[in-house]
Design a protein around this motif. Structure first.
Motif, short mmCIF file in Angstrom:
data_model
loop_
_atom_site.label_atom_id
_atom_site.label_comp_id
_atom_site.label_asym_id
_atom_site.label_seq_id
_atom_site.Cartn_x
_atom_site.Cartn_y
_atom_site.Cartn_z
N LYS A 125 -9.38 -7.21 -9.34
CA LYS A 125 -8.18 -6.50 -9.79
C LYS A 125 -7.35 -7.43 -10.66
CE LYS A 125 -9.15 -3.28 -6.67
NZ LYS A 125 -10.34 -3.87 -6.08
N ARG A 181 -0.56 -7.24 -12.76
CA ARG A 181 0.24 -6.47 -13.71
C ARG A 181 0.96 -7.43 -14.66
NH1 ARG A 181 2.28 -1.42 -14.20
NH2 ARG A 181 1.65 -0.83 -12.11
N PHE A 208 3.34 3.82 -2.87
CA PHE A 208 3.77 4.11 -4.22
C PHE A 208 4.93 5.08 -4.14
CE2 PHE A 208 0.70 7.45 -3.38
CZ PHE A 208 1.22 8.58 -4.00
N TYR A 253 -0.95 5.03 0.58
CA TYR A 253 -2.26 5.39 0.06
C TYR A 253 -3.34 4.59 0.78
CZ TYR A 253 -1.90 1.20 -2.89
OH TYR A 253 -1.76 -0.08 -3.34
N ASP A 270 3.86 2.17 -9.02
CA ASP A 270 3.10 1.26 -8.15
C ASP A 270 4.03 0.17 -7.60
OD1 ASP A 270 0.58 2.52 -8.70
OD2 ASP A 270 0.53 1.46 -10.63
N SER A 273 -0.69 -0.22 -16.26
CA SER A 273 -1.81 -0.44 -15.36
C SER A 273 -3.07 0.19 -15.94
CB SER A 273 -1.53 0.11 -13.96
OG SER A 273 -1.40 1.51 -14.00
N ASP A 317 3.61 -2.96 -7.52
CA ASP A 317 3.69 -4.16 -8.35
C ASP A 317 4.40 -3.93 -9.69
OD1 ASP A 317 1.69 -2.71 -9.60
OD2 ASP A 317 0.25 -4.36 -9.68
N TYR A 318 4.96 -2.75 -9.89
CA TYR A 318 5.70 -2.45 -11.12
C TYR A 318 7.07 -3.13 -11.14
CZ TYR A 318 7.93 0.49 -14.74
OH TYR A 318 8.59 0.94 -15.84
N ILE A 342 3.78 8.11 -11.08
CA ILE A 342 3.40 7.20 -9.99
C ILE A 342 3.97 5.83 -10.30
CG2 ILE A 342 1.49 6.08 -8.77
CD1 ILE A 342 1.57 9.11 -8.31
N GLN A 397 0.81 -1.21 0.00
CA GLN A 397 0.00 0.00 0.00
C GLN A 397 0.85 1.26 0.00
OE1 GLN A 397 -3.75 -1.61 2.38
NE2 GLN A 397 -3.92 0.54 1.84
#
Length: 180
Positions: free
Chosen positions: A167, A170, A90, A156, A115, A177, A117-118, A113, A88
């Motif tokens: 969801k 990725r 970024f 966040y 994330d 995303s 999971d990038y 941004i 949670q």
């Protein structure tokens, strides 16, 4: 808790500094260019041509717009860096305050941004790129190791009913995303 920067594998053999804060009270970690990168000025003929035609109320055709769009397109400056962080969180990518004033360099989207999971995605291993556009009159050579942006870790919040929506996982890299 895991929150750290690492080099992407294609830059393992090169000397790249991991992002770091410049002062004790700095919020942002400074990102550097991974290699020399030429960022062309927007003030090129296709863009100037369309401005002139628009100003003089001349006809502008689709090919004029397409040529101008290519000149105005932001470019992705590689950093060679990826980031690990908690689910949670970024990483907010912001411009350095000196870039617009001293170099005419802007982040066209204002901020980036990254994330959680990038990181380690199959498309680009999670390499962070800084999207830039050069409003200066001359092309700008960004030298390897030049500080080009800063990253600030941010938490966040989720809505109370967030778990009710499915969801996707990725599957891609930069800008992936939310794609369908």
């Amino acid at each position: 808790m895991t929150r750290k920067f690492a080099r992407v594998s294609k830059y393992d053999a090169r000397t790249l500094e991991l992002p770091k804060r410049a002062t004790k009270a700095a919020a942002g970690y400074d990102f550097q260019a991974a290699e020399d990168f030429l960022l062309p000025s927007i003030w090129r003929l296709p863009f100037l041509k369309i401005l002139k035609r628009l100003r003089q109320a001349e006809t502008v055709v689709a090919s004029d717009y397409q040529a101008a769009d290519l000149v105005l397109k932001p470019l992705l400056v590689p950093t060679g860096i990826k980031v690990y962080m908690e689910p949670q969180e970024f990483l907010l990518i912001a411009n350095r305050s000196s870039n617009p004033l001293k170099r005419g360099l802007y982040l066209p989207n204002g901020v980036g941004i990254i994330d959680a999971d990038y990181v380690d995605n199959a498309a680009n291993e999670g390499e962070i790129f800084i999207q830039m556009i050069n409003f200066g009159l001359h092309d700008r050579l960004i030298k390897k190791g030049e500080r080009i942006g800063q990253g600030i870790f941010m938490p966040y919040l989720l809505t109370d009913d967030d778990e009710k929506t499915e969801k996707a996982e990725r599957t891609g890299g930069f800008g992936s995303s939310g794609m369908k």
